[in-house]
Write an enzyme that holds these catalytic residues in place. Structure first.
Site, PDB file in Angstrom:
ATOM      1  NE  ARG A  20      -4.337  -1.824   1.268  1.00 18.34           N
ATOM      2  CZ  ARG A  20      -5.237  -2.179   1.944  1.00 18.34           C
ATOM      3  NH1 ARG A  20      -5.436  -2.070   3.053  1.00 18.34           N
ATOM      4  NH2 ARG A  20      -6.168  -3.216   1.283  1.00 18.34           N
ATOM      5  CG  ASP A  25      14.786 -17.596  15.106  1.00 17.96           C
ATOM      6  OD1 ASP A  25      14.079 -18.123  15.638  1.00 17.96           O
ATOM      7  OD2 ASP A  25      15.296 -18.012  13.962  1.00 17.96           O
ATOM      8  NE  ARG A  66       5.112 -22.862  36.755  1.00  9.45           N
ATOM      9  CZ  ARG A  66       6.230 -22.623  37.264  1.00  9.45           C
ATOM     10  NH1 ARG A  66       6.864 -23.958  37.942  1.00  9.45           N
ATOM     11  NH2 ARG A  66       7.339 -21.681  36.982  1.00  9.45           N
ATOM     12  NE  ARG A  98      17.781 -20.394  11.700  1.00 10.73           N
ATOM     13  CZ  ARG A  98      17.800 -21.529  10.944  1.00 10.73           C
ATOM     14  NH1 ARG A  98      18.353 -22.460  10.734  1.00 10.73           N
ATOM     15  NH2 ARG A  98      16.369 -21.381  10.255  1.00 10.73           N
ATOM     16  CB  SER A 103       5.835 -27.558  39.259  1.00 14.85           C
ATOM     17  OG  SER A 103       5.715 -26.295  38.995  1.00 14.85           O
TER      18      SER A 103
HETATM   19  O1  F6P Z   1      14.423 -19.287  11.825  1.00 14.61           O
HETATM   20  C1  F6P Z   1      13.073 -19.649  12.319  1.00 14.61           C
HETATM   21  C2  F6P Z   1      12.959 -21.070  12.542  1.00 14.61           C
HETATM   22  O2  F6P Z   1      11.784 -21.142  13.175  1.00 14.61           O
HETATM   23  C3  F6P Z   1      14.193 -21.368  13.770  1.00 14.61           C
HETATM   24  O3  F6P Z   1      13.733 -20.959  15.306  1.00 14.61           O
HETATM   25  C4  F6P Z   1      13.990 -22.980  13.642  1.00 14.61           C
HETATM   26  O4  F6P Z   1      15.371 -23.252  14.225  1.00 14.61           O
HETATM   27  C5  F6P Z   1      14.228 -22.842  12.087  1.00 14.61           C
HETATM   28  O5  F6P Z   1      13.325 -21.756  11.650  1.00 14.61           O
HETATM   29  C6  F6P Z   1      12.984 -24.442  11.725  1.00 14.61           C
HETATM   30  O6  F6P Z   1      13.094 -24.208  10.486  1.00 14.61           O
HETATM   31  P1  F6P Z   1      12.093 -25.055   9.691  1.00 14.61           P
HETATM   32  O7  F6P Z   1      10.763 -24.780   9.522  1.00 14.61           O
HETATM   33  O8  F6P Z   1      12.696 -25.354   8.405  1.00 14.61           O
HETATM   34  O9  F6P Z   1      11.990 -26.641  10.325  1.00 14.61           O
END
Ligand code: F6P
Length: 325
Positions: A28, A131, A158, A175, A219
């Site tokens: 847009r 991430d 929880r 990641r 817990s």
């Molecule tokens: O980068 C985003 C992410 O969700 C990471 O947190 C994770 O390690 C990865 O992608 C998982 O990737 P895929 O969807 O290819 O399994």
């Protein structure tokens, strides 16, 4: 630099909530500034194969609240090769695309950087990843929603953890970055977070057990950043062997973390950044990622954005440790 009449837009890499809000904002804002918008499907794959069609303002109606990406996404191996990028450049020329807006994470913006260097094409990146690991921006699109999703899941865990007086190791995405783990641990009142940024070299499991938390609580929840070798299963197995008196369970949240309607925070972030992308092109910027720092839009050169050393504030670790006694 010549006038930009037509932009291409694509989403690439792992999807993130808020990508649709970003697509809407870029589309847009471009149209409002007299540009044409070509939507490219399946990330760089679509740029190589020519899966391109023009978007009008109504093509992005009703998507601001939808998770995923209407453009689909992919992690293109071919685009990582010079031959793949050559094909992509031909498709750009054929469709009259003068500049590219790429919404994605580290790998996607690295691809944009290479492409821009080789073909002198103005590329603007938007940080779209749960991430939060792109440098130069306080937040990435999708991170806030995912944080909330994790918090809601851990709240539910929880209940059952308390009832059975168990230790739960909950594995979250991120990641190589611990932003999701550390901040979801604070938000959900977890007893510990095991994150890759811990540089003390200490055994993070020993530290957690050493704090003696189990003595005073019914817990314990430990949020563990995903890791090929030292994920939640690894720590749970160790507790089973080293502390057999504890009742342990594992919950790996997986891809549910990437889904769902984006939070207000992510919708606003994506909307501001989408406008920022078009403004950047009008300002003659190229090869930068749009970031937000201290609530201001900033232009971050790709080379800085994709550095994998975004710092996690160490006081977050103190906050969690102090409040989980
Ligand atoms: O980068 C985003 C992410 O969700 C990471 O947190 C994770 O390690 C990865 O992608 C998982 O990737 P895929 O969807 O290819 O399994």
């Amino acid at each position: 630099m010549g006038k930009i009449n037509t932009i291409g837009i694509l989403t690439s890499g792992g999807d993130a909530p808020g990508m649709n809000a970003a697509i809407r904002a870029v589309t847009r804002s471009a149209i409002a500034n007299g540009m044409r918008v070509m939507a490219i499907y399946r990330g760089y794959e679509g740029l190589i194969t020519g899966e391109v069609r023009e978007f009008h303002t109504e093509d992005v109606s009703g998507i601001i609240g939808r998770g995923g990406t209407i453009l689909k996404t992919a992690r293109s191996q071919e685009f990582m090769t010079p031959e793949g990028r050559k094909k992509a450049f031909k498709v750009m020329k054929k469709n009259g695309i003068d500049a590219l807006v790429v919404i994605g994470g580290n790998g996607s913006l690295t691809g944009a950087r290479l492409f821009a260097q080789e073909y002198d094409v103005p590329c603007i990146g938007l940080p779209g990843t749960i991430d939060n690991d792109l440098s130069g921006t306080d937040l990435t699109i999708g991170y806030d929603t995912t944080l909330n999703t994790i918090m809601e899941c851990v709240d539910k865990i929880r209940d059952t953890a308390n009832s059975h007086e168990r230790i739960f190791f909950v594995e979250v995405m991120g990641r190589d970055a611990g932003f999701l783990a550390q901040n979801s641990a604070i938000a959900a009142g977890a007893e510990a977070a095991i994150i890759p940024e811990d540089s003390t070299g200490a055994d993070q499991l020993e530290q957690f057990i050493g704090r003696g938390i189990r003595k005073s609580k019914s817990s314990s929840i430990v949020i563990v950043s995903e890791s090929p070798k030292c994920g939640a299963m690894y720590y749970a197995d160790r507790v089973k062997k080293e502390y057999p008196e504890y009742d342990v369970r594992v919950s790996i949240l997986g891809h549910l973390q990437r889904g769902g309607s984006p939070s207000a925070g992510d919708r606003i972030l994506a909307s501001r950044m989408g406008l920022g992308a078009i403004q950047a092109l009008l300002d003659g910027q190229r090869n930068v990622m749009i970031g937000i720092r201290n609530d201001e839009i900033v232009y971050v050169p790709f080379s800085n954005a994709v550095k994998s050393d975004k710092p996690l504030k160490k006081d977050l670790i103190d906050v969690m440790n102090t409040l989980s006694i």
